[in-house]
Scaffold this active site. Structure first.
Site, PDB file in Angstrom:
ATOM      1  N   LYS A 115       0.826  -1.212   0.000  1.00 11.72           N
ATOM      2  CA  LYS A 115       0.000   0.000   0.000  1.00 11.72           C
ATOM      3  C   LYS A 115       0.852   1.250   0.000  1.00 11.72           C
ATOM      4  O   LYS A 115       0.458   2.267  -0.564  1.00 11.72           O
ATOM      5  CB  LYS A 115      -0.940   0.006   1.213  1.00 11.72           C
ATOM      6  CG  LYS A 115      -2.096  -0.946   1.047  1.00 11.72           C
ATOM      7  CD  LYS A 115      -3.277  -0.531   1.899  1.00 11.72           C
ATOM      8  CE  LYS A 115      -4.467  -1.425   1.603  1.00 11.72           C
ATOM      9  NZ  LYS A 115      -5.599  -1.168   2.490  1.00 11.72           N
ATOM     10  N   LYS A 197      -3.548 -10.448  -7.192  1.00 11.45           N
ATOM     11  CA  LYS A 197      -4.791 -10.738  -6.467  1.00 11.45           C
ATOM     12  C   LYS A 197      -5.945  -9.909  -7.029  1.00 11.45           C
ATOM     13  O   LYS A 197      -5.744  -8.753  -7.398  1.00 11.45           O
ATOM     14  CB  LYS A 197      -4.544 -10.369  -4.998  1.00 11.45           C
ATOM     15  CG  LYS A 197      -5.624 -10.752  -4.043  1.00 11.45           C
ATOM     16  CD  LYS A 197      -5.340 -10.183  -2.659  1.00 11.45           C
ATOM     17  CE  LYS A 197      -5.647  -8.695  -2.592  1.00 11.45           C
ATOM     18  NZ  LYS A 197      -5.784  -8.144  -1.254  1.00 11.45           N
ATOM     19  N   LYS A 200     -10.256  -4.715  -5.010  1.00 11.92           N
ATOM     20  CA  LYS A 200     -11.180  -3.615  -5.285  1.00 11.92           C
ATOM     21  C   LYS A 200     -10.442  -2.362  -5.740  1.00 11.92           C
ATOM     22  O   LYS A 200     -11.043  -1.460  -6.310  1.00 11.92           O
ATOM     23  CB  LYS A 200     -12.076  -3.339  -4.068  1.00 11.92           C
ATOM     24  CG  LYS A 200     -11.357  -3.153  -2.759  1.00 11.92           C
ATOM     25  CD  LYS A 200     -12.312  -3.328  -1.566  1.00 11.92           C
ATOM     26  CE  LYS A 200     -11.522  -3.589  -0.286  1.00 11.92           C
ATOM     27  NZ  LYS A 200     -12.290  -4.192   0.771  1.00 11.92           N
TER      28      LYS A 200
HETATM   29  P1  TYM Z   1     -10.008  -6.538   2.904  1.00 15.47           P
HETATM   30  O1  TYM Z   1     -11.060  -5.542   3.122  1.00 15.47           O
HETATM   31  O2  TYM Z   1      -8.894  -6.220   1.982  1.00 15.47           O
HETATM   32  O3  TYM Z   1     -10.593  -7.916   2.389  1.00 15.47           O
HETATM   33  C1  TYM Z   1     -11.691  -8.533   3.046  1.00 15.47           C
HETATM   34  C2  TYM Z   1     -11.553 -10.043   3.089  1.00 15.47           C
HETATM   35  O4  TYM Z   1     -11.587 -10.597   1.793  1.00 15.47           O
HETATM   36  C3  TYM Z   1     -10.439 -11.372   1.554  1.00 15.47           C
HETATM   37  N1  TYM Z   1     -10.037 -11.146   0.153  1.00 15.47           N
HETATM   38  C4  TYM Z   1      -9.789 -12.135  -0.705  1.00 15.47           C
HETATM   39  N2  TYM Z   1      -9.837 -13.469  -0.586  1.00 15.47           N
HETATM   40  C5  TYM Z   1      -9.531 -14.196  -1.683  1.00 15.47           C
HETATM   41  N3  TYM Z   1      -9.186 -13.656  -2.862  1.00 15.47           N
HETATM   42  C6  TYM Z   1      -9.130 -12.329  -3.036  1.00 15.47           C
HETATM   43  N4  TYM Z   1      -8.793 -11.816  -4.202  1.00 15.47           N
HETATM   44  C7  TYM Z   1      -9.447 -11.492  -1.928  1.00 15.47           C
HETATM   45  N5  TYM Z   1      -9.507 -10.152  -1.743  1.00 15.47           N
HETATM   46  C8  TYM Z   1      -9.875  -9.963  -0.460  1.00 15.47           C
HETATM   47  C9  TYM Z   1      -9.405 -10.833   2.525  1.00 15.47           C
HETATM   48  O5  TYM Z   1      -8.417 -11.805   2.803  1.00 15.47           O
HETATM   49  C10 TYM Z   1     -10.248 -10.524   3.722  1.00 15.47           C
HETATM   50  O6  TYM Z   1     -10.502 -11.685   4.476  1.00 15.47           O
HETATM   51  N6  TYM Z   1      -7.286  -6.034   7.052  1.00 15.47           N
HETATM   52  C11 TYM Z   1      -8.488  -6.610   6.516  1.00 15.47           C
HETATM   53  C12 TYM Z   1      -9.759  -6.100   7.178  1.00 15.47           C
HETATM   54  C13 TYM Z   1      -9.787  -6.267   8.664  1.00 15.47           C
HETATM   55  C14 TYM Z   1      -9.939  -7.500   9.348  1.00 15.47           C
HETATM   56  C15 TYM Z   1      -9.947  -7.152  10.733  1.00 15.47           C
HETATM   57  C16 TYM Z   1     -10.086  -8.805   8.941  1.00 15.47           C
HETATM   58  C17 TYM Z   1      -9.679  -5.285   9.583  1.00 15.47           C
HETATM   59  N7  TYM Z   1      -9.782  -5.805  10.842  1.00 15.47           N
HETATM   60  C18 TYM Z   1     -10.058  -8.131  11.708  1.00 15.47           C
HETATM   61  C19 TYM Z   1     -10.202  -9.782   9.926  1.00 15.47           C
HETATM   62  C20 TYM Z   1     -10.191  -9.436  11.295  1.00 15.47           C
HETATM   63  C21 TYM Z   1      -8.552  -6.262   5.021  1.00 15.47           C
HETATM   64  O7  TYM Z   1      -7.933  -5.349   4.566  1.00 15.47           O
HETATM   65  O8  TYM Z   1      -9.419  -7.006   4.318  1.00 15.47           O
END
Ligand code: TYM
Length: 335
Positions: A115, A197, A200
């Site tokens: 990032k 990956k 979004k």
């Molecule tokens: P975020 O918002 O980027 O993504 C949300 C969830 O979706 C999964 N994910 C994917 N899985 C498979 N293939 C993909 N292309 C893909 N893109 C996204 C991510 O692994 C995630 O599970 N830091 C976290 C958000 C967060 C969080 C937490 C998660 C904040 N606090 C506490 C768990 C527990 C994040 O940026 O996810």
């Protein structure tokens, strides 16, 4: 009885529209696990502002994300659905944990490195300390299991290290959480650049599928999906040699429940064109009911607000118990 159930926490940032990647890597498992555990599913808006957001868009997406959680099958009566900024304990514990997280640990996080490369003009302190706020999210609820895609494994492991460090000093304050990574769908790749990956924040609009996207657009993206330039031209799972086809197989497996050998047999002797159409159609059918239900739910904002209110109240009750314990342990005077 409820008291003894194991706890799940997970969250998604409302920093963009929900993607097929987050559905397959995370939400699908949240739904599967939601009957057996005490589940907290959060809309992590505080994490989202580590990158600049349009305020009106952030508000709209946060509400829409709640509607999509419900439409995907998360029953708000059985799961605690809430917005992170509604529960002040996240920020409060986040600060304490900042003081128990090492600069070196944060510097090693791959998401921070990625990032900061993408947002070179705004490498703010929040982007750097993002994982200790995430640890606070998880540890406030005495979480046992964190269902996430594989890209978040490193953050969950850091949360464990922070919890172990804190417990090592003060006794058993936090439950030690485990990541829960699905067998299939842990890392869905971009349709146009399958070495990256699906994300979004992808600049290429054809690479990412969104949960609310229209069927004709979804079909178009799958028709244009990159397959592989190997001479074999057959549908076979081999992520090294055939990253494009293997990614499409993974998506098809998640959407239909078929195994890789079944998929290979189904498309034996057929071209990539037939295969891509079938994958696109399976995704359209998977997402259609979710999109329709979301559209319905968005017509009833009062209902959505009432869920957010009760979700935040329930989350606060649990979170405040943990925070009180932590404040006492570190030596803060009770108010
Ligand atoms: P975020 O918002 O980027 O993504 C949300 C969830 O979706 C999964 N994910 C994917 N899985 C498979 N293939 C993909 N292309 C893909 N893109 C996204 C991510 O692994 C995630 O599970 N830091 C976290 C958000 C967060 C969080 C937490 C998660 C904040 N606090 C506490 C768990 C527990 C994040 O940026 O996810």
């Amino acid at each position: 009885m409820d008291e003894k159930r194991k706890v799940i926490f997970s969250g998604i940032q409302p920093s963009g529209e929900l993607t097929l990647g987050s559905y397959m890597g995370a939400i699908r498992n949240w739904v599967d696990l939601s009957g057996q555990y005490d589940c907290y599913y959060c809309i992590v808006d505080m994490h989202a502002i580590t990158v600049r957001q349009n305020p009106a868009e952030l508000r709209r997406r946060s509400i829409s994300q709640l509607a999509q959680y419900i439409a995907c099958g998360l029953d708000p009566e059985k799961n605690t659905l809430f917005i992170q900024s509604h529960v002040a304990e996240h920020a409060q514990l986040g600060w304490v944990l900042d003081c128990y997280t090492m600069f070196g640990e944060l510097s090693r996080m791959t998401q921070f490195k990625d990032k900061s490369a993408k947002n070179a003009e705004n490498i703010n302190a929040g982007l750097f300390t993002y994982p200790s706020l995430m640890a606070a999210d998880i540890l406030l609820y005495q979480t046992d299991l964190v269902p996430v895609g594989s890209d978040q494994k490193q953050h969950v492991e850091l949360s464990r290290d922070i919890a172990l460090r804190f417990n090592g000093i003060y006794g058993d304050v936090f439950t030690i959480p485990e990541p829960f990574i699905p067998q299939a769908g842990a890392r869905i790749m971009s349709l146009t650049t399958p070495q990256n990956k699906m994300s979004k924040s992808d600049k290429d609009p054809g690479g990412c599928i969104y949960i609310l996207q229209k069927p004709e657009e979804i079909l178009r993206c799958f028709k244009r999906a990159v397959t592989d330039s190997d001479t074999e031209r057959c549908v076979r799972y081999d992520p090294e040699a055939k990253p494009g086809v293997s990614n499409l197989m993974q998506i098809y497996a998640c959407a239909t429940g078929k195994t890789f050998p079944e998929i290979e047999a189904e498309f034996d002797g057929k071209g990539y064109g037939d295969f891509k159409t079938a994958v696109g159609e399976s995704v359209v059918e998977l997402l259609r009911p979710i999109r329709e239900k979301t559209e319905d739910l968005m017509k009833n904002k009062d209902y959505l607000s009432s869920i957010l209110r009760s979700g935040a109240e329930k989350a606060s009750r649990t979170a405040s118990r943990t925070l009180r314990k932590v404040y006492k342990k570190v030596g803060f005077v009770e108010r």
